[in-house]
Motif scaffolding. Sequence first.
Motif, PDB file in Angstrom:
ATOM      1  N   MET A 166       0.818  -1.208   0.000  1.00  0.00           N
ATOM      2  CA  MET A 166       0.000   0.000   0.000  1.00  0.00           C
ATOM      3  C   MET A 166       0.856   1.265   0.000  1.00  0.00           C
ATOM      4  O   MET A 166       0.455   2.307  -0.524  1.00  0.00           O
ATOM      5  CB  MET A 166      -0.927  -0.008   1.220  1.00  0.00           C
ATOM      6  N   GLU A 167       2.059   1.179   0.566  1.00  0.00           N
ATOM      7  CA  GLU A 167       2.928   2.359   0.647  1.00  0.00           C
ATOM      8  C   GLU A 167       3.361   2.836  -0.736  1.00  0.00           C
ATOM      9  O   GLU A 167       3.627   4.030  -0.928  1.00  0.00           O
ATOM     10  CB  GLU A 167       4.149   2.046   1.506  1.00  0.00           C
TER      11      GLU A 167
ATOM     12  N   ASN B 161       0.681   5.171  -1.777  1.00  0.00           N
ATOM     13  CA  ASN B 161       0.770   6.421  -1.007  1.00  0.00           C
ATOM     14  C   ASN B 161       1.919   7.307  -1.501  1.00  0.00           C
ATOM     15  O   ASN B 161       1.770   8.524  -1.629  1.00  0.00           O
ATOM     16  CB  ASN B 161       0.954   6.113   0.477  1.00  0.00           C
TER      17      ASN B 161
ATOM     18  N   LEU C  73      -8.304   1.041  -6.696  1.00  0.00           N
ATOM     19  CA  LEU C  73      -7.364   0.556  -5.686  1.00  0.00           C
ATOM     20  C   LEU C  73      -7.152   1.596  -4.583  1.00  0.00           C
ATOM     21  O   LEU C  73      -7.047   1.243  -3.397  1.00  0.00           O
ATOM     22  CB  LEU C  73      -6.024   0.206  -6.342  1.00  0.00           C
TER      23      LEU C  73
ATOM     24  N   TYR D  77      -7.917   0.834  -0.628  1.00  0.00           N
ATOM     25  CA  TYR D  77      -6.983   1.025   0.476  1.00  0.00           C
ATOM     26  C   TYR D  77      -7.532   1.996   1.530  1.00  0.00           C
ATOM     27  O   TYR D  77      -7.288   1.839   2.726  1.00  0.00           O
ATOM     28  CB  TYR D  77      -5.634   1.514  -0.038  1.00  0.00           C
ATOM     29  N   GLU D  78      -8.287   2.994   1.061  1.00  0.00           N
ATOM     30  CA  GLU D  78      -8.900   3.924   2.015  1.00  0.00           C
ATOM     31  C   GLU D  78      -9.887   3.203   2.925  1.00  0.00           C
ATOM     32  O   GLU D  78     -10.015   3.517   4.110  1.00  0.00           O
ATOM     33  CB  GLU D  78      -9.611   5.052   1.259  1.00  0.00           C
TER      34      GLU D  78
ATOM     35  N   HIS E 108     -10.068  -0.410   3.366  1.00  0.00           N
ATOM     36  CA  HIS E 108      -9.571  -1.618   4.028  1.00  0.00           C
ATOM     37  C   HIS E 108      -8.245  -1.411   4.750  1.00  0.00           C
ATOM     38  O   HIS E 108      -7.935  -2.139   5.697  1.00  0.00           O
ATOM     39  CB  HIS E 108      -9.429  -2.753   3.012  1.00  0.00           C
ATOM     40  N   GLY E 109      -7.426  -0.467   4.257  1.00  0.00           N
ATOM     41  CA  GLY E 109      -6.191  -0.133   4.954  1.00  0.00           C
ATOM     42  C   GLY E 109      -5.094  -1.162   4.902  1.00  0.00           C
ATOM     43  O   GLY E 109      -4.121  -1.081   5.663  1.00  0.00           O
ATOM     44  N   MET E 110      -5.221  -2.175   4.023  1.00  0.00           N
ATOM     45  CA  MET E 110      -4.165  -3.181   3.903  1.00  0.00           C
ATOM     46  C   MET E 110      -4.280  -3.903   2.566  1.00  0.00           C
ATOM     47  O   MET E 110      -5.374  -3.987   1.990  1.00  0.00           O
ATOM     48  CB  MET E 110      -4.245  -4.200   5.049  1.00  0.00           C
ATOM     49  N   PRO E 111      -3.150  -4.414   2.033  1.00  0.00           N
ATOM     50  CA  PRO E 111      -3.195  -5.115   0.744  1.00  0.00           C
ATOM     51  C   PRO E 111      -3.940  -6.447   0.849  1.00  0.00           C
ATOM     52  O   PRO E 111      -3.765  -7.172   1.823  1.00  0.00           O
ATOM     53  CB  PRO E 111      -1.719  -5.355   0.400  1.00  0.00           C
TER      54      PRO E 111
ATOM     55  N   TYR F 133      -5.166  -8.564  -2.582  1.00  0.00           N
ATOM     56  CA  TYR F 133      -5.578  -8.487  -3.987  1.00  0.00           C
ATOM     57  C   TYR F 133      -6.789  -9.365  -4.285  1.00  0.00           C
ATOM     58  O   TYR F 133      -7.598  -9.058  -5.165  1.00  0.00           O
ATOM     59  CB  TYR F 133      -4.407  -8.819  -4.916  1.00  0.00           C
TER      60      TYR F 133
ATOM     61  N   PHE G  67      -9.691  -7.349  -3.322  1.00  0.00           N
ATOM     62  CA  PHE G  67      -9.804  -6.265  -4.296  1.00  0.00           C
ATOM     63  C   PHE G  67     -10.447  -6.753  -5.591  1.00  0.00           C
ATOM     64  O   PHE G  67     -11.291  -6.070  -6.183  1.00  0.00           O
ATOM     65  CB  PHE G  67      -8.421  -5.674  -4.577  1.00  0.00           C
TER      66      PHE G  67
END
Length: 605
Positions: A481-482, A485, A508, A512-513, A515-518, A520, A523
């Motif tokens: 996720m970084e 960002n 995507l 992330y907004e 769920h806050g974590m990867p 896929y 997703f």
Amino acid sequence: MVNKIPEELIEKIRTESDIVDVIGEYIQLTKRGRNWFGLCPFHNENTPSFSVSEDKQIFHCFGCGAGGNVITFVMDIENISFPEAVSKLGKRLGIHVDIQNQSMDNRLRRYSQKEENMLNAHQFVAEYYHHLLMNTEDGEIALNYLLKRGFTKEDIESYGIGYSLPAWDSVAVLLERKGFSLDEMAECGLIIQRESDHTYYDRFRGRIMFPICDEFGKVIGFSGRLLEAKESEPKYLNSPESPIFRKSEVLFNLDKARAPIRKKRQAILMEGFMDVLAAKKAGIDNAVATMGTSLTKEHITRLRRLVQNVVICYDGDHAGWEAAKRAAELLYNEQMDVEVVVLPDQLDPDEYIRKYGPESFVQMVEKPHAYMSFMMLYARRNKNFQFENDVLQYIQEVLEQLVGRASPVERDLYIKELAEETKVSVEAIYAQFRKLDADFAKNYKRAEQKNTVVSQEIHPKNLNATERAERLLLSHMLFDMEVVNNILRSEEPQPFVHDEYIAVFVRLIGFYEEHGMPDYQRFLEILDDAELRRIVMEAALVDRDPDFKDAEIEDCLKQLKKHRIKLEIEKLMHDSKEAERMHEHKKALELVQRIVELKRTLSAI
């Protein structure tokens, strides 16, 4: 407020639904090494390129690029929304998922709004017909007729059999009251519009109604049988072709027979739906039937995905023999194992069961003729071996079936059988076979050379540098996720160049907004477009080097920046030429200066 399905429940259903078991209910899978392979259900192919990973619980087609997890597979194969797919898989596990309050946004639907209306109307009318048969005085005569014909109430319930009133417009009135468009109802065949005054009347009146379902159990049409024969009306009346009912694609009972077909590794192919219902009463639950049309490529594709062996059980009359031969050849040419049941006395399966009983019919089905054995029976019909021409024609027809198809053992077996039947020497028959085989080889080689350019299968395209950069960059984004960002904080917060990747990137960010974590796989499930899921799946499978993550991302961003600059240069060059053509020299000069600056920037990257 719309209640969402809890994330924990989605995760539970996904992890407890084994993807091999689920996909194995729809297509035939064979294990090779660590993975399972089968024919892709999302495009036509002859060589299996559809891979299922038991370890990763994902699927991917190396031909068309389709991919995803168990939930997205059900979404795509059944053309349903995410909540419906979760509910269906939950039901399979004995877990109830309430989707009554789920928002069924049209964007999540796989059918157009008109097709949804038609499907809903068919389901409503099917329930109405069934109620009339089971719970009203009007339906008593029809119900008693079915019970006398050997149908149990369980059979009637299972197949949703019903009865249509003799009245001219009972269904038309009900559909209008329910708010359905009568134009759409006429288009899908439930009602008919009069030419004289443009009013509507029911297509089916005074008939026993048999719902026709697609392979997923949705009612898409009907076949109505008259209780008493009338010269002015056909005994059976079927729904016409419509946006939801295409006879060339529909196999009656496939929704119910899929599991038995997979379990028995065999499908029984019949001509009519009444034969299938009769076979079911006899204990045969792996039978399907075409709907008033010859076997088509689409029918075969549906069967091939499920099974290798097909037993043809058509009528025993002349038309049935001809249809069985055509169907057998089509299936055999598709490299399927084909066997044929030959019914005596010109009987159809339903008549045979009533005359000789269900046990005798089951024995017939369990001991069918092999493909070549049936073709020899077919070739022998109406021939008299007292006449030389009939003998020669018989030998020729059988050898034509053997050429290019039979194994050496089969060839030897059937040529010896031919020699015994016709009293012609094995040597003479072999000589004729070799001549036919040589001619076949020449023609086959020519056909192969002619068709090398044309291929019906889909092959993955070679990606250019920009497409490879987009895929690799997205791959890093899916697992970190970084990365997203950092890009959002950069000078170029939207790095992608193709619309599909831009659409995935936007979604995507939202994912992330929330769920806050990867994740896929999760997703994939929120994407409402199969093409976007394909892009994500292919990116997720890309080989990344975690040790050189920053370098890979930087290279990708540089390549994409170069591409954007090149596109801008091309646009400015076009605008510059247009300005010169319009004698706008000052503007043209400014554009040229801008082009020079961009080229310098490009060379510096």
